[in-house]
Scaffold this motif. Sequence first.
Motif, PDB file in Angstrom:
ATOM      1  N   GLU A   1      11.436  26.970  47.794  1.00 40.37           N
ATOM      2  CA  GLU A   1      11.992  25.772  48.422  1.00 40.37           C
ATOM      3  C   GLU A   1      11.133  24.579  48.027  1.00 40.37           C
ATOM      4  O   GLU A   1       9.962  24.480  48.377  1.00 40.37           O
ATOM      5  CB  GLU A   1      12.013  25.924  49.945  1.00 40.37           C
TER       6      GLU A   1
ATOM      7  N   THR B   1      21.861  16.967  38.021  1.00 37.14           N
ATOM      8  CA  THR B   1      21.449  18.326  38.380  1.00 37.14           C
ATOM      9  C   THR B   1      20.795  18.970  37.168  1.00 37.14           C
ATOM     10  O   THR B   1      21.462  19.227  36.162  1.00 37.14           O
ATOM     11  CB  THR B   1      22.648  19.170  38.825  1.00 37.14           C
TER      12      THR B   1
ATOM     13  N   PRO C   1      15.547  20.271  41.669  1.00 39.54           N
ATOM     14  CA  PRO C   1      16.231  19.396  42.630  1.00 39.54           C
ATOM     15  C   PRO C   1      17.027  18.301  41.915  1.00 39.54           C
ATOM     16  O   PRO C   1      16.631  17.827  40.842  1.00 39.54           O
ATOM     17  CB  PRO C   1      15.078  18.794  43.439  1.00 39.54           C
ATOM     18  N   ASP C   2      18.156  17.914  42.499  1.00 38.75           N
ATOM     19  CA  ASP C   2      18.933  16.809  41.951  1.00 38.75           C
ATOM     20  C   ASP C   2      18.046  15.577  41.800  1.00 38.75           C
ATOM     21  O   ASP C   2      17.173  15.314  42.632  1.00 38.75           O
ATOM     22  CB  ASP C   2      20.120  16.476  42.864  1.00 38.75           C
TER      23      ASP C   2
ATOM     24  N   CYS D   1       8.767  17.793  38.255  1.00 37.18           N
ATOM     25  CA  CYS D   1       9.301  18.737  39.249  1.00 37.18           C
ATOM     26  C   CYS D   1       9.131  20.174  38.767  1.00 37.18           C
ATOM     27  O   CYS D   1       8.741  21.060  39.540  1.00 37.18           O
ATOM     28  CB  CYS D   1      10.774  18.449  39.514  1.00 37.18           C
TER      29      CYS D   1
END
Length: 222
Positions: A37, A143, A132-133, A213
């Motif tokens: 997550e 995306t 993540p977008d 990211c």
Amino acid sequence: PGPVEGPSAPDTRLMTSAPVLPARVTPDWVARRLGIEFASLPADDCLPQFRHPQDREPVPAAVLVPLVDRPHGTTILLTQRTAHLHAHAGQISFPGGRVDPGDRDRIDTALRETQEETGLPRDRIETLGFLPDYDIATGFRVTPVVGWVRPPFALAPDPFEVADVFEVPLAFILDAGNHRRHSELREGRMRHFYSMPFESRNIWGATAGMLHCLFRLLSHEP
């Protein structure tokens, strides 16, 4: 490629040690990391990310983050856009684009655009998950689809859109010392972004943000 272009001197550099990678990066290892997550990761000193206002409907898009399984180590395939394009001319990017009505999902968009732009066939790509977008100030919500690319493959870049296709070692992206942070006032608004100079090229903006990211997910120690 020409000289490094893009943002000027960085505010600072992320001076932390590189993560310890497994002896060989595998698609299963990457897929497990992508399952973390993202919001649960330590924020550290990450830059604020642009978000579209709630009253603005972003244009949906998808890109492929292609991890290439090379004998000497995993690499990331990137493209350099041609200089005459209206948007993001000459910049380093992932293959991808806006969602078409006929696309089944974001994976279909990313694979279709990748084949159209680079000639990389779908049957060489195993999709592993998503980043993540990522909102872009030009109006898109992107995306990022992470894919595992198995050589051999032949490329046939679209000469209208793609000036060059090249690969960057994953180890370079996973070294935080290569991530530079920038803040600039543009059109009355403060913009924050990353850059990652590599050889004679400068990876910056949205592409560098998505790579950051990926860095956070793959370098996180569960």
